[in-house]
Design an enzyme around this catalytic site. Structure first.
Site, PDB file in Angstrom:
ATOM      1  N   GLU A  43      11.956  13.124   2.912  1.00  0.00           N
ATOM      2  CA  GLU A  43      12.896  12.468   3.513  1.00  0.00           C
ATOM      3  C   GLU A  43      14.481  12.254   2.208  1.00  0.00           C
ATOM      4  OE1 GLU A  43      14.501  13.267   6.365  1.00  0.00           O
ATOM      5  OE2 GLU A  43      12.515  14.033   7.209  1.00  0.00           O
ATOM      6  N   TYR A 126      19.579   6.749   8.261  1.00  0.00           N
ATOM      7  CA  TYR A 126      19.080   8.444   9.033  1.00  0.00           C
ATOM      8  C   TYR A 126      17.196   7.951   8.297  1.00  0.00           C
ATOM      9  CZ  TYR A 126      17.508  12.513   8.848  1.00  0.00           C
ATOM     10  OH  TYR A 126      16.643  13.556   8.286  1.00  0.00           O
ATOM     11  N   ASP A 144      20.385  13.943  11.963  1.00  0.00           N
ATOM     12  CA  ASP A 144      20.854  15.094  11.319  1.00  0.00           C
ATOM     13  C   ASP A 144      22.090  16.583  11.238  1.00  0.00           C
ATOM     14  OD1 ASP A 144      18.985  16.547  11.740  1.00  0.00           O
ATOM     15  OD2 ASP A 144      18.024  17.100   9.864  1.00  0.00           O
TER      16      ASP A 144
END
Ligand code: SF4
Length: 350
Positions: A43, A126, A144
């Site tokens: 990520e 996020y 996203d």
């Protein structure tokens, strides 16, 4: 409306993309758990970077530093060098800080909730949501660019981004299921990356085609709308590439803060409208006819390249000479690598 999340999960069961950090849906159902360290690293690497570009870097990092403890104990310079070429170098520094915090504060075990993950360095909302969902199967909503596009189309939302972010996130949250939320988060991203693509969505094979408002209205290809961006400015700089008669190159580690912080580079001026010459030592510097050009997120950079050969007694004001054997051009960030590629033609071994 039918159970959209169940439909998408059924599609994901047969169409999930393979990724080095991902547990395939069948394995997940059989009880295989993802490695939170591998998920977190993916990520961080995927912020601003495509899956295709990240795969090899992820494999390399997991081979060299297979656990968070290995990474926490790594030399900063080795990690920065391994990251070279992936861009957005603050991520590499944060990767190290985060690994060290997980070891120091959590005994080497990643926390498993959104709130705790958010406390770690370099983990924003996020990434915290993505790791909580994918690694720990928490029902967090992961949004996203792919997910924004899919939501804008599914609900035919014409308000432009970034203003419509909150509405798109709320829509995504409504769809997030309590069962298999980790697979679901990955499924929406896969749908956006492989079917509901920016230019020509493949609506005919989409699991959501019967419910998709934009497909029905014929507006899918024009969504999501975006507020036009301002023109990207250009900054200028001067870099100095010096080579000693024994083959050594003059390099410096850039300051920790700022762009390309902590990375290896060539000494040079500030970057701005009208940079002041700042040669690292007095010499007969020669300007190359070609300049190096590189684009960062918020500006274009044009670097004028000055080259010089020098003798063994030179004492530079900044940086240090690295022998040819110790200098690895692949450890340079891309902008500095472009400078090397141009300068090394002139300064090659005789
Ligand atoms: S039907 Fe088309 S526009 Fe709608 S979600 Fe699927 S691929 Fe995207």
């Amino acid at each position: 409306m039918r159970d959209l999340s169940a439909e998408l999960l059924a599609w994901y069961d047969t169409h999930a993309r393979e990724m080095p950090w991902r547990v395939a849906p069948a394995d997940r159902k059989a009880g295989v758990l993802p490695d939170p360290y591998a998920v977190w690293m993916s990520e961080v690497m995927l912020q601003q970077t495509t899956v295709a570009a990240v795969r090899d870097y992820h494999r390399k990092f997991m081979t060299v530093w297979p656990t968070v403890r290995d990474l926490a104990a790594a030399d900063d310079a080795d990690v920065m060098a391994a990251w070279a070429g992936l861009g957005y170098y603050a991520r590499a520094r944060n990767l190290l800080k985060c690994a060290r915090a997980v070891v120091a504060d959590y005994d080497g075990v990643f926390p498993d909730t959104y709130a705790e993950l958010l406390k770690l360095p370099g983990i924003g909302p996020y990434t915290a949501a993505a790791v909580a969902a994918i690694a720990f199967d928490r029902p967090e909503t992961v949004v996203d660019g792919n997910v924004e596009r899919v939501m804008a189309r599914l609900y035919d939302i014409h308000a432009p981004l970034p203003g419509s972010k909150a509405e798109l996130t709320a829509r995504a949250a409504e769809l997030t299921p309590q069962t298999r939320p980790g697979d679901y988060a990955q499924a929406v991203m896969d749908l956006g990356a492989t079917i509901c693509t920016p230019r020509s969505p493949a609506c005919g094979i989409c699991p959501w085609r019967d419910d998709c408002a934009a497909r029905i209205a014929g507006t899918a290809a024009e969504l999501p709308k975006k507020t036009p961006k301002k023109k990207t400015p250009t900054r200028f700089g001067i870099v100095y590439v010096a080579r000693r008669t024994d083959g050594a190159w003059l390099l410096e580690t850039r300051p920790e803060t700022g762009l390309l912080g902590g990375m290896l580079g060539w000494p040079g001026s500030e970057w701005g409208d009208n940079p002041e010459p700042q040669p690292p030592f007095a010499a007969d510097w020669r300007e190359l006819t070609e300049e190096a050009r590189h684009t960062f997120t918020h500006f274009h950079l044009r670097l004028k390249i000055m080259v010089a050969r020098t003798g063994p007694a030179t004492q530079p004001l900044r940086g240090e000479f690295l022998s040819q054997a110790k200098f690895n051009p692949t450890a340079l960030p891309t902008a500095m690598r472009k400078v090397f590629d141009l300068a090394s033609v002139t300064l090659r071994d005789d």
